[in-house]
Design an enzyme around this catalytic site. Structure first.
Site, mmCIF file in Angstrom:
data_model
loop_
_atom_site.group_PDB
_atom_site.id
_atom_site.type_symbol
_atom_site.label_atom_id
_atom_site.label_comp_id
_atom_site.label_asym_id
_atom_site.label_seq_id
_atom_site.Cartn_x
_atom_site.Cartn_y
_atom_site.Cartn_z
ATOM 1 N N THR A 62 0.852 -1.219 -0.193
ATOM 2 C CA THR A 62 0.068 -0.122 -0.034
ATOM 3 C C THR A 62 0.925 1.272 0.013
ATOM 4 O O THR A 62 2.077 1.127 0.685
ATOM 5 C CB THR A 62 -0.924 -0.101 1.134
ATOM 6 O OG1 THR A 62 -0.133 -0.147 2.389
ATOM 7 C CG2 THR A 62 -2.144 -1.193 1.166
ATOM 8 N N ALA A 63 0.293 2.348 -0.561
ATOM 9 C CA ALA A 63 1.209 3.338 -0.799
ATOM 10 C C ALA A 63 1.234 4.439 0.237
ATOM 11 O O ALA A 63 0.244 4.433 1.172
ATOM 12 C CB ALA A 63 0.728 4.224 -2.082
ATOM 13 N N SER A 90 5.816 -1.170 -1.068
ATOM 14 C CA SER A 90 4.932 -0.635 -2.238
ATOM 15 C C SER A 90 6.108 0.172 -3.011
ATOM 16 O O SER A 90 6.931 0.717 -2.585
ATOM 17 C CB SER A 90 4.087 0.400 -1.915
ATOM 18 O OG SER A 90 3.522 1.239 -2.991
ATOM 19 N N GLN A 110 7.020 -4.592 -4.399
ATOM 20 C CA GLN A 110 5.997 -4.499 -5.425
ATOM 21 C C GLN A 110 6.364 -3.502 -6.436
ATOM 22 O O GLN A 110 7.062 -2.548 -6.292
ATOM 23 C CB GLN A 110 4.644 -4.049 -4.724
ATOM 24 C CG GLN A 110 3.548 -3.938 -5.738
ATOM 25 C CD GLN A 110 3.280 -2.330 -6.202
ATOM 26 O OE1 GLN A 110 3.583 -1.511 -5.523
ATOM 27 N NE2 GLN A 110 2.926 -2.013 -7.256
ATOM 28 N N TYR A 112 5.289 -1.703 -10.180
ATOM 29 C CA TYR A 112 4.745 -1.284 -11.561
ATOM 30 C C TYR A 112 5.693 -1.279 -12.579
ATOM 31 O O TYR A 112 6.531 -0.379 -12.774
ATOM 32 C CB TYR A 112 3.930 -0.084 -11.380
ATOM 33 C CG TYR A 112 2.981 0.180 -10.525
ATOM 34 C CD1 TYR A 112 1.649 -0.397 -10.867
ATOM 35 C CD2 TYR A 112 3.063 0.851 -9.140
ATOM 36 C CE1 TYR A 112 0.568 -0.321 -9.794
ATOM 37 C CE2 TYR A 112 2.046 0.969 -8.292
ATOM 38 C CZ TYR A 112 0.817 0.425 -8.559
ATOM 39 O OH TYR A 112 -0.257 0.457 -7.664
ATOM 40 N N THR A 138 2.480 -5.771 -10.168
ATOM 41 C CA THR A 138 1.118 -5.506 -10.286
ATOM 42 C C THR A 138 0.839 -5.473 -11.662
ATOM 43 O O THR A 138 1.497 -4.739 -12.644
ATOM 44 C CB THR A 138 1.010 -4.167 -9.418
ATOM 45 O OG1 THR A 138 1.077 -4.372 -8.150
ATOM 46 C CG2 THR A 138 -0.460 -3.527 -9.835
ATOM 47 N N LYS A 202 0.280 -9.876 -9.185
ATOM 48 C CA LYS A 202 -0.661 -9.609 -8.508
ATOM 49 C C LYS A 202 -1.816 -8.889 -9.409
ATOM 50 O O LYS A 202 -1.433 -7.824 -10.118
ATOM 51 C CB LYS A 202 -0.084 -8.578 -7.537
ATOM 52 C CG LYS A 202 -1.220 -8.092 -6.633
ATOM 53 C CD LYS A 202 -0.535 -6.983 -5.546
ATOM 54 C CE LYS A 202 -1.393 -6.373 -4.544
ATOM 55 N NZ LYS A 202 -2.393 -5.443 -5.150
ATOM 56 N N HIS A 226 -7.239 -5.057 -6.720
ATOM 57 C CA HIS A 226 -6.357 -3.729 -6.149
ATOM 58 C C HIS A 226 -7.356 -3.269 -4.843
ATOM 59 O O HIS A 226 -7.416 -1.831 -4.846
ATOM 60 C CB HIS A 226 -6.219 -2.840 -7.367
ATOM 61 C CG HIS A 226 -5.112 -1.970 -7.202
ATOM 62 N ND1 HIS A 226 -3.998 -2.069 -8.139
ATOM 63 C CD2 HIS A 226 -4.716 -1.002 -6.565
ATOM 64 C CE1 HIS A 226 -2.971 -1.275 -7.728
ATOM 65 N NE2 HIS A 226 -3.425 -0.616 -6.841
ATOM 66 N N GLY A 258 -7.789 -8.558 -0.429
ATOM 67 C CA GLY A 258 -9.085 -7.743 -0.640
ATOM 68 C C GLY A 258 -10.142 -8.211 0.280
ATOM 69 O O GLY A 258 -10.703 -9.461 0.103
ATOM 70 N N VAL A 260 -10.258 -8.967 3.396
ATOM 71 C CA VAL A 260 -9.750 -9.805 4.578
ATOM 72 C C VAL A 260 -9.976 -8.786 5.896
ATOM 73 O O VAL A 260 -9.158 -7.806 6.048
ATOM 74 C CB VAL A 260 -8.335 -10.321 4.419
ATOM 75 C CG1 VAL A 260 -7.898 -11.283 5.741
ATOM 76 C CG2 VAL A 260 -8.341 -11.357 3.253
ATOM 77 N N ARG A 281 -5.801 -2.553 4.227
ATOM 78 C CA ARG A 281 -6.316 -1.195 5.056
ATOM 79 C C ARG A 281 -6.077 -1.666 6.546
ATOM 80 O O ARG A 281 -5.987 -0.907 7.089
ATOM 81 C CB ARG A 281 -7.720 -1.152 4.452
ATOM 82 C CG ARG A 281 -7.764 -0.676 3.003
ATOM 83 C CD ARG A 281 -9.379 -0.555 2.737
ATOM 84 N NE ARG A 281 -9.450 0.335 1.473
ATOM 85 C CZ ARG A 281 -9.683 -0.373 0.351
ATOM 86 N NH1 ARG A 281 -9.485 -1.502 0.220
ATOM 87 N NH2 ARG A 281 -9.761 0.365 -0.609
#
Length: 329
Positions: A62-63, A90, A110, A112, A138, A202, A226, A258, A260, A281
């Site tokens: 997460t960013a 991230s 992770q 991109y 990702t 991912k 995502h 996602g 959980v 989150r």
């Protein structure tokens, strides 16, 4: 936390249908426990892509963690290490991967994939040098998701003093993260040529893509939408999981993120074929509430709930859970 930043972490794309559906998918599932299984003390240890873990619960990438706590990703890494699991750093971290690694613990990175291949390789080499043990690519972001909370709040850039530290090039300039609509399977082959790290993809939701991932020699796939932040209306990850598990047919591990939120959610995902889950989150919430100790407490709570669920469901190890122990109502 600044309400604008809180919205950034909590929000998703569009009307946030997929954000809500990820959690509802777990609410529709019910466990069917087995009895008289003599489970004794449970053993939650597992190994994923060559990385040993004390729990099948990892920290999702997460960013912008410094929006939640001044220590940012370094605190998250300390909390994950104390909980005995790995953190996926991230590419959009607000601490450099080197500083996150210095905090201790097991890290994956992770990525991109960027159109500039030389810069992409530079980022990968930084992750390797920092000791990251796997590369999480990702693949669900050819364009940036339309996140309406951020647009309403005017949150389009980091505050002064913060930057995506892993996007610094050789001159020290911070580049913007480019979403590459030209990204294809040929780039996965290129990545395998520039790194010896295990590569996990991912953002896989379709079983045909899972089969292609196996054919392209990746080390695992992460069933992910995502967190509902890219395509609003995308299938909930838990609903996508069983077809992906069937498609790979045991040839590579399947993970899930996602929605959980509890240890029972983890147990359901494991029963349906995931070898581990990633949480995002809840970890950021723990970080905002208590820094490294908040992250540790969040992960330990989830692990304790999972252990309790295994005992009551009649399983000694996560792999003992079976699909017939989950029903949909």
């Amino acid at each position: 936390m600044n309400p604008v930043h809180e919205d950034f972490f909590a929000g998703g794309a569009g009307s946030e249908r997929t954000v809500a559906a990820n959690e509802r998918a777990f609410a529709r599932r019910w466990l069917v426990p087995r009895v008289l299984r003599a489970t004794g003390e449970r053993d939650l240890r597992t190994t994923v892509a060559g990385t040993p873990l004390s729990t099948p619960i990892l920290v999702a990438p997460t960013a912008f963690h410094r929006l939640a706590h001044p220590d940012g990703e370094a605190a998250t890494a300390r909390g994950a290490a104390a909980a005995g699991t790995a953190m996926v750093v991230s590419m959009a971290a607000t601490r450099p991967v080197e500083a996150i690694a210095a905090a201790g613990g097991t890290l994956w990175f992770q990525l991109y994939p960027q159109p500039d291949l030389d810069f992409t390789e530079l980022v990968i080499k930084r992750a390797e040098s920092a000791g990251c043990r796997a590369l999480v690519v990702t693949v669900d972001s050819p364009v940036f998701g339309r996140r309406e909370r951020d647009l309403r709040n005017g949150f389009t850039d980091l505050p002064p003093g913060l930057a995506c530290e892993n996007m610094r090039d050789a001159t020290g300039r911070v580049r913007p993260i480019a979403m590459d609509a030209g990204l294809g399977w040929d780039r996965i082959a290129w990545l395998r040529g520039v790194t010896g790290l295990p590569i996990l993809l991912k953002g896989v939701l379709h079983p045909a893509d899972a089969r292609l991932a196996v054919e392209h020699g990746v080390a695992g796939v992460i069933v992910s939408n995502h967190g509902g932040r890219q395509l609003d209306g995308a299938i909930p990850t838990l609903d996508a999981l069983p077809p992906v598990v069937a498609a790979v047919d045991g040839r590579i591990p399947v993970l899930l993120d996602g929605g959980v939120r509890r240890g029972t959610d983890v147990a359901v995902a494991l029963a349906l074929g995931a070898v581990a889950v990633l949480v995002g989150r809840p970890v950021v919430d723990g970080l905002g509430a208590g820094g490294a100790s908040g992250v540790q407490e969040t992960l330990q709570r989830l692990t304790a709930e999972l252990d309790h669920t295994l005992a009551l469901a009649g399983a000694r190890r996560p792999a003992d859970l079976t699909p017939d122990q989950v029903v949909t109502l």
